[in-house]
Motif scaffolding. Structure first.
Motif, PDB file in Angstrom:
ATOM      1  N   ALA A   1       4.050   6.245  -5.428  1.00  0.00           N
ATOM      2  CA  ALA A   1       3.561   6.330  -6.985  1.00  0.00           C
ATOM      3  C   ALA A   1       2.167   6.628  -7.158  1.00  0.00           C
ATOM      4  O   ALA A   1       2.315   7.871  -8.470  1.00  0.00           O
ATOM      5  CB  ALA A   1       2.636   4.581  -7.214  1.00  0.00           C
TER       6      ALA A   1
ATOM      7  N   VAL B   1       1.990   1.849  -3.123  1.00  0.00           N
ATOM      8  CA  VAL B   1       0.767   2.520  -4.013  1.00  0.00           C
ATOM      9  C   VAL B   1       1.399   4.124  -3.800  1.00  0.00           C
ATOM     10  O   VAL B   1       0.827   5.095  -4.873  1.00  0.00           O
ATOM     11  CB  VAL B   1      -0.181   1.464  -4.149  1.00  0.00           C
ATOM     12  CG1 VAL B   1      -1.154   2.441  -5.460  1.00  0.00           C
ATOM     13  CG2 VAL B   1      -0.329   0.042  -4.860  1.00  0.00           C
ATOM     14  N   GLY B   2       0.638   4.388  -2.322  1.00  0.00           N
ATOM     15  CA  GLY B   2       0.780   6.255  -2.183  1.00  0.00           C
ATOM     16  C   GLY B   2       2.105   6.898  -2.848  1.00  0.00           C
ATOM     17  O   GLY B   2       1.668   7.479  -3.551  1.00  0.00           O
TER      18      GLY B   2
ATOM     19  N   THR C   1      -4.017   4.400   0.303  1.00  0.00           N
ATOM     20  CA  THR C   1      -3.269   3.507   0.713  1.00  0.00           C
ATOM     21  C   THR C   1      -2.695   4.995   2.599  1.00  0.00           C
ATOM     22  O   THR C   1      -2.338   3.181   3.397  1.00  0.00           O
ATOM     23  CB  THR C   1      -1.850   4.059   0.693  1.00  0.00           C
ATOM     24  OG1 THR C   1      -1.393   5.555   0.480  1.00  0.00           O
ATOM     25  CG2 THR C   1      -2.375   3.730  -1.334  1.00  0.00           C
TER      26      THR C   1
ATOM     27  N   ILE D   1      -4.635  -5.127  -6.157  1.00  0.00           N
ATOM     28  CA  ILE D   1      -4.358  -3.730  -5.138  1.00  0.00           C
ATOM     29  C   ILE D   1      -5.162  -3.292  -4.914  1.00  0.00           C
ATOM     30  O   ILE D   1      -5.285  -2.461  -4.087  1.00  0.00           O
ATOM     31  CB  ILE D   1      -3.418  -2.798  -6.364  1.00  0.00           C
ATOM     32  CG1 ILE D   1      -1.690  -3.508  -6.616  1.00  0.00           C
ATOM     33  CG2 ILE D   1      -3.619  -1.531  -5.754  1.00  0.00           C
ATOM     34  CD1 ILE D   1      -1.135  -2.421  -7.533  1.00  0.00           C
ATOM     35  N   VAL D   2      -6.410  -3.131  -5.553  1.00  0.00           N
ATOM     36  CA  VAL D   2      -7.730  -2.885  -5.067  1.00  0.00           C
ATOM     37  C   VAL D   2      -8.643  -3.029  -4.015  1.00  0.00           C
ATOM     38  O   VAL D   2      -9.179  -3.180  -2.867  1.00  0.00           O
ATOM     39  CB  VAL D   2      -8.978  -2.468  -6.031  1.00  0.00           C
ATOM     40  CG1 VAL D   2     -10.032  -2.378  -5.778  1.00  0.00           C
ATOM     41  CG2 VAL D   2      -8.708  -1.828  -7.689  1.00  0.00           C
TER      42      VAL D   2
ATOM     43  N   ARG E   1       0.659  -0.920  -0.146  1.00  0.00           N
ATOM     44  CA  ARG E   1       0.326  -0.026   0.217  1.00  0.00           C
ATOM     45  C   ARG E   1       0.820   1.465  -0.036  1.00  0.00           C
ATOM     46  O   ARG E   1       0.426   2.373  -0.449  1.00  0.00           O
ATOM     47  CB  ARG E   1      -1.088  -0.572   1.758  1.00  0.00           C
ATOM     48  CG  ARG E   1      -2.175  -0.200   1.248  1.00  0.00           C
ATOM     49  CD  ARG E   1      -2.998  -0.517   2.358  1.00  0.00           C
ATOM     50  NE  ARG E   1      -3.285  -0.733   3.432  1.00  0.00           N
ATOM     51  CZ  ARG E   1      -2.570  -1.801   3.903  1.00  0.00           C
ATOM     52  NH1 ARG E   1      -3.153  -2.222   3.776  1.00  0.00           N
ATOM     53  NH2 ARG E   1      -1.949  -1.442   5.416  1.00  0.00           N
TER      54      ARG E   1
ATOM     55  N   LEU F   1      -5.952  -2.181  -0.939  1.00  0.00           N
ATOM     56  CA  LEU F   1      -6.316  -0.126  -0.592  1.00  0.00           C
ATOM     57  C   LEU F   1      -7.644  -0.830   0.389  1.00  0.00           C
ATOM     58  O   LEU F   1      -8.125   0.108   1.460  1.00  0.00           O
ATOM     59  CB  LEU F   1      -6.749   0.312  -1.354  1.00  0.00           C
ATOM     60  CG  LEU F   1      -5.939   0.410  -2.284  1.00  0.00           C
ATOM     61  CD1 LEU F   1      -5.881   1.379  -4.180  1.00  0.00           C
ATOM     62  CD2 LEU F   1      -4.408   1.542  -1.528  1.00  0.00           C
ATOM     63  N   SER F   2      -8.581  -1.521  -0.284  1.00  0.00           N
ATOM     64  CA  SER F   2      -9.983  -2.142   0.980  1.00  0.00           C
ATOM     65  C   SER F   2      -9.278  -3.032   2.385  1.00  0.00           C
ATOM     66  O   SER F   2     -10.811  -3.152   2.933  1.00  0.00           O
ATOM     67  CB  SER F   2     -11.448  -3.027   0.246  1.00  0.00           C
ATOM     68  OG  SER F   2     -11.254  -2.295  -1.335  1.00  0.00           O
ATOM     69  N   ARG F   3      -7.976  -3.387   2.420  1.00  0.00           N
ATOM     70  CA  ARG F   3      -7.993  -3.582   3.537  1.00  0.00           C
ATOM     71  C   ARG F   3      -8.308  -6.228   3.269  1.00  0.00           C
ATOM     72  O   ARG F   3      -9.401  -5.499   4.306  1.00  0.00           O
ATOM     73  CB  ARG F   3      -8.269  -3.126   5.030  1.00  0.00           C
ATOM     74  CG  ARG F   3      -6.783  -1.858   5.090  1.00  0.00           C
ATOM     75  CD  ARG F   3      -6.666  -1.318   4.657  1.00  0.00           C
ATOM     76  NE  ARG F   3      -5.952   0.065   4.942  1.00  0.00           N
ATOM     77  CZ  ARG F   3      -5.439   0.592   4.314  1.00  0.00           C
ATOM     78  NH1 ARG F   3      -6.224   0.904   3.221  1.00  0.00           N
ATOM     79  NH2 ARG F   3      -4.737   2.073   4.177  1.00  0.00           N
TER      80      ARG F   3
ATOM     81  N   GLY G   1      -9.800   3.864   2.030  1.00  0.00           N
ATOM     82  CA  GLY G   1     -10.064   2.191   1.143  1.00  0.00           C
ATOM     83  C   GLY G   1     -10.964   1.681   1.244  1.00  0.00           C
ATOM     84  O   GLY G   1     -11.771   1.316   0.225  1.00  0.00           O
ATOM     85  N   ASP G   2     -12.127   1.380   2.053  1.00  0.00           N
ATOM     86  CA  ASP G   2     -13.363   0.982   2.861  1.00  0.00           C
ATOM     87  C   ASP G   2     -14.535   1.769   1.695  1.00  0.00           C
ATOM     88  O   ASP G   2     -15.402   0.679   0.393  1.00  0.00           O
ATOM     89  CB  ASP G   2     -13.995   1.377   3.982  1.00  0.00           C
ATOM     90  CG  ASP G   2     -12.817   0.320   4.933  1.00  0.00           C
ATOM     91  OD1 ASP G   2     -12.212  -0.649   4.275  1.00  0.00           O
ATOM     92  OD2 ASP G   2     -13.762   1.204   6.094  1.00  0.00           O
TER      93      ASP G   2
END
Lengths: 189, 189, 189, 189
Positions: free
Chosen positions: A114, A111-112, B115, A165-166, A108, A169-171, B121-122
């Motif tokens: 990036a 990604v941040g 991130t 990745i998606v 994550r 991001l949603s954990r 993210g949720d």
DNA sequence: GACTAAGCGAGACGGTACGTCAAGTCTTGTC
DNA sequence: GACAAGACTTGACGTACCGTCTCGCTTAGTC
């Protein structure tokens, strides 16, 4: 006319310890919380030495990425002839990383980085082996007929990585579901 | 039978102007560069009023997301019966956003926020209509036989969005390629 | 011609607990660090109830002074006929306070309050018994011939207290020296 | 001609403008109302530069005191041979300050600073010339027989200053009475 | 006995300042 | 002239209180 200049040249030791400290701090604390001052302190280096050679925090990360300092993992994928299983091997490497909470945070964080820095964005999917390894293996799949001609291999690579990745991001992340996705996309045609 | 306490109640005006300012500044300057002080200043509000009701910058963004303050776009997807074309309609909405450099930056910024903050993210994929709209449409596709039973619809939704995001992070995006991906994943079975 | 108003009158309980909390917090933490919010919290009272009846922090302290809530000590001085020894008795009470570090801080804090708030200044020397007790005893000394006619008794009282205060501000204090001062000023004429 | 620039050594210019601003703001607004942010703003300096070199507001005041930035007055006392008149000269300087309401507030403010900060307390009486000038003159008075041997000169100095301070805290001050006090303490033996 | 109207606990509000952290720039002195 | 060190201005952090302003409750006369 000589392009030789007087004085010392760039210190390899400084470069090394800066990237070393960057990679370590990034892994330990994430991209937010990563500071130039912290890197300089940890590397035993003056801040100016960092600013002299890198334009931004992101550039440091990009260099770490290029030199493979952030992941211990080898993203190269074998070609056993079984396309789906080979792709699952690649996917397994990614999933192994994010299975661990620290690894998930690391991805994550990356990604941040990036999102804030184009240089990191440029390296992101490459550093995870999407082009060189995953897309390459898919291409072979097209050649040997396991995938239809015209398969957008790069896109498919991005899609598989992107799904991970998606969800990261949603954990939420479910390795088995990810594998189902791969089988769905590649299989049963 | 009321469990509410005496005393002043939360100011709706303050809440409104805070979220308003947040959305505006986020769109104008991105997630990095978004500061609580800046929001407070722009909203004409004390910082404490923000900290009283939101635990973090991310929570503000999450609320903006929930209330649809960041995108003008409607991500609802029609059901015309043509699965691929309906999904392309949804995809088109996303692509329309990132076609514009500001929109692309906005999406990246949102990913960056996700991130750093789980609350964002949720909401991220939800706010882009992945669950409610895209995955829902895919489910119908399973029901009416356009997709095989057992299709991992959520995963497929994440994969399509994820491909766009990954490419956005690399600052490369090709709408036509994205559409090819959709047709490849969904089509020709 | 009624200047009556309807409704409840001032709450004695609130007044009591406010002054109580004020005195306690003042003694524990000093004038700086004394806050209206802290008092309200400690007194179990709304802030407005404090602001309704007292214009400032200092006014609270002044009231505490008037009601003798800050010192346990009785500053009344006996008249044994021996002027110098009676004045030393009074001085002893003051010195007993500042002998203890907390007491010294308390006196300093009180002086600090007096510098910021005239109401406290008005009460300061009075609350330490300078006028009612010390100066009064000196007056008797003038009457019975132990002090010359024309002795500026108030000034002398202020001077004795003042010497103690000045030394307390410098964090140096020597009880025996203070007694020498008294004997020097009053004695040996 | 110095083309002095900021650098890794302490900036004399910053120090100067900080103390300058401190003295000015202190005189204009008093110790309460004196803020680090205000000083930084007025001095054109970052807050951190203040915090780097001074631990507290009080330490700034103490430095101003040491360098004589708060009073224009010279508290040195001549030795004309006439003890009482010399001491009255010194007293006159103090009274001249508090005759003016601003000067009175300045003195009170200084006392307030001393109550909160030991460093100021250490400097307070010294900066008003009590030790170096008043007590010194009294010592000469002992030597030349105008005062009895064993006179506690420091205490007497503190007492005279203290009387003025106590009255200043009560917002009552009478120059003639103060002079009577001096004559009473020193004279007619 | 219902109707005010003020006192009350509570606490939200727009602010100012706190003391800390890091940003990126600039100097100094050493190697 | 690159380097370690670090002072500098700037600006944001998250917290504490300021003094004002509602709320909804309770209570004390007045009608």
């Amino acid at each position: 006319m000589s392009d030789h200049r007087a004085g010392p040249t760039r210190s390899a030791a400084a470069r090394e310890s800066i990237l070393d400290a960057t990679a370590r701090l990034f892994r330990e604390q994430g991209y937010d919380h990563l500071t130039i001052e912290g890197i300089a302190r940890a590397a035993g280096v003056g801040k100016q030495t960092i600013y002299r050679w890198w334009p931004s925090r992101g550039a440091l990360i990009a260099d770490c990425l290029i030199e493979g300092r952030l992941f211990d993992v080898d993203f190269d994928v074998p070609n056993t002839g079984e396309l789906v299983s080979d792709v699952e091997t690649w996917l397994g490497r990614i999933l192994a990383i994010i299975e661990n909470p620290d690894g998930s945070a690391l991805l994550r964080s990356l990604v941040g980085a990036a999102t804030e820095d184009a240089a990191v964005g440029d390296q992101l999917s490459a550093s995870l082996g999407v082009e060189r390894s995953l897309a390459e293996r898919l291409s072979i799949g097209v050649t040997d007929g396991q995938l239809p001609a015209g398969t957008p291999v790069e896109q498919v690579g991005d899609a598989i990585l992107g799904a991970v990745i998606v969800q990261s991001l949603s954990r939420r992340s479910d390795p088995e579901e990810s594998r189902r996705l791969v089988r769905f996309i590649l299989g049963a045609r």
